[in-house]
Design a protein around this motif. Structure first.
Motif, PDB file in Angstrom:
ATOM      1  N   PHE A 244       0.840  -1.203   0.000  1.00  0.00           N
ATOM      2  CA  PHE A 244       0.000   0.000   0.000  1.00  0.00           C
ATOM      3  C   PHE A 244       0.874   1.252   0.000  1.00  0.00           C
ATOM      4  O   PHE A 244       0.645   2.196  -0.763  1.00  0.00           O
ATOM      5  N   THR A 245       1.910   1.258   0.845  1.00  0.00           N
ATOM      6  CA  THR A 245       2.795   2.414   0.914  1.00  0.00           C
ATOM      7  C   THR A 245       3.600   2.569  -0.369  1.00  0.00           C
ATOM      8  O   THR A 245       3.770   3.670  -0.895  1.00  0.00           O
ATOM      9  N   LEU A 246       4.075   1.438  -0.896  1.00  0.00           N
ATOM     10  CA  LEU A 246       4.854   1.463  -2.135  1.00  0.00           C
ATOM     11  C   LEU A 246       4.034   2.031  -3.289  1.00  0.00           C
ATOM     12  O   LEU A 246       4.515   2.868  -4.063  1.00  0.00           O
ATOM     13  N   LEU A 247       2.781   1.599  -3.397  1.00  0.00           N
ATOM     14  CA  LEU A 247       1.939   2.080  -4.495  1.00  0.00           C
ATOM     15  C   LEU A 247       1.613   3.549  -4.316  1.00  0.00           C
ATOM     16  O   LEU A 247       1.581   4.302  -5.296  1.00  0.00           O
ATOM     17  N   THR A 248       1.396   3.977  -3.067  1.00  0.00           N
ATOM     18  CA  THR A 248       1.191   5.405  -2.830  1.00  0.00           C
ATOM     19  C   THR A 248       2.381   6.198  -3.340  1.00  0.00           C
ATOM     20  O   THR A 248       2.224   7.203  -4.045  1.00  0.00           O
ATOM     21  N   ALA A 249       3.592   5.716  -3.031  1.00  0.00           N
ATOM     22  CA  ALA A 249       4.796   6.402  -3.508  1.00  0.00           C
ATOM     23  C   ALA A 249       4.867   6.377  -5.029  1.00  0.00           C
ATOM     24  O   ALA A 249       5.247   7.362  -5.658  1.00  0.00           O
ATOM     25  N   MET A 250       4.474   5.259  -5.650  1.00  0.00           N
ATOM     26  CA  MET A 250       4.503   5.171  -7.113  1.00  0.00           C
ATOM     27  C   MET A 250       3.520   6.143  -7.743  1.00  0.00           C
ATOM     28  O   MET A 250       3.830   6.773  -8.765  1.00  0.00           O
TER      29      MET A 250
END
Lengths: 260, 71
Positions: A244-250
């Motif tokens: 979830f955090t990774l996709l937010t950053a992406m």
């Protein structure tokens, strides 16, 4: 709705979505709501205590806090967003990661044992925050019209087909994204918890309630499997917080990227 | 934002959400299926809904191919 999954003496009722509808404890507030507040207090409390002294040579607690912070700061924010812009987003990403992580771990913490984000509305709330963030910084960086062009006009397509592609890309990047983001977190937490309920309640029924002697060892196997699944869940709970955090950053990185 | 130097490069791993492919397929089928359905209602035909769905899926796939080729 009646409480499904209660094992009656004779028949086994398989657990279902009804098991996630917890009764209100007081004034419309139920357990998952309290868990969200508790998770927020735990995360803020941990980082506050860990960073309170800020010694040059860190103690154990400060070291743990710094490691946790650095993991998100360098491992997610800097790697994905790039070294120019990432610091702006580190507070949100760190808070987001640890908030989801603690809430997911609640699924296995004894006496709590309910992953907050198996309630879909909480996951949609978090996805809405991320949606506002990445669209907001995109508009801030490119201007409203420039941002819509940035998100809807893909590079490498030209000619009349572009007219067909633009609405598709707009819907995919602006409208569908928050739903896939929320659904992934919600569905993983929901399915994992359902699996655990199924194996423990089923094991209990086979071992204690059922009359057939042959079922009893099967009940033991079900309990062993429930323990194995708990370890699998531990991995899934961490991974989903990370994803979830990774996709937010992406999404943020894609929104503020220069023209492709 | 016109300045470019060693620190303004886009991150080395310009990876993307793999689920974007799913989003594009859903969006393609949804929007062109809807167009086909509306045209069907308007013209009184019944073949434009499946045509729209297939065309939307094809466009979504094409978009996925293009975005992968670009990188």
């Amino acid at each position: 709705m009646t409480i499904a999954g209660l094992v009656r003496a004779e028949e086994f009722t398989p657990p279902g979505p009804g098991d996630f509808e917890l009764p209100a404890l007081f004034g419309g507030v139920d357990k998952p709501m309290l868990q969200l507040v508790l998770a927020a207090l735990l995360v803020v409390g941990f980082f506050w205590v860990a960073s309170r002294r800020g010694e040059l040579v860190p103690g154990k607690l400060q070291f743990a806090g710094e490691q946790a912070y650095t993991f998100v700061r360098n491992g997610i924010a800097r790697d994905i967003i790039g070294s120019r812009d990432f610091m702006m987003f580190v507070p949100y990403l760190v808070a987001l990661f640890f908030f989801i992580l603690v809430n997911n771990f609640f699924g296995l913490v004894p006496l709590i044992q309910f992953p907050s984000f198996s309630r879909a509305s909480f996951a949609y709330g978090l996805a809405a925050l991320t949606w506002v963030l990445y669209n907001g910084v995109g508009i801030w960086r490119h201007g409203l019209f420039g941002y819509l062009k940035h998100q809807s006009v893909p590079g490498g397509v030209s000619g009349p087909i572009l007219a067909l592609i633009i609405p598709l890309e707009f819907i995919s990047n602006i409208l569908v994204r928050p739903f896939t983001l929320a659904l992934r977190l919600f569905a993983n937490m929901f399915a994992g918890h359902l699996l655990l309920i199924l194996f423990t309640l089923g094991g209990e029924y086979l071992l204690l309630t059922s009359d057939v002697a042959f079922y009893k060892p099967v009940g033991v196997v079900a309990f062993l499997l429930a323990i194995a699944i708990s370890f699998l869940e531990l991995l899934v709970q961490f991974l989903q917080a990370y994803v979830f955090t990774l996709l937010t950053a992406m999404y943020v990185s894609g929104a503020i990227a220069e023209e492709h | 934002m016109s300045q470019s130097g060693p620190f303004t490069e886009p991150p080395a791993s310009r990876s993307q959400d793999p689920w974007v492919a799913f989003g594009r397929l859903v969006a393609g089928v949804g929007i062109y299926g809807l167009c086909g359905w509306l045209l069907d209602r308007w013209l009184g035909t019944s073949f434009l809904l499946p045509v729209g769905i297939v065309a939307g899926a094809a466009l979504g796939l094409y978009l996925v191919f293009v975005s992968v080729r670009e990188r």
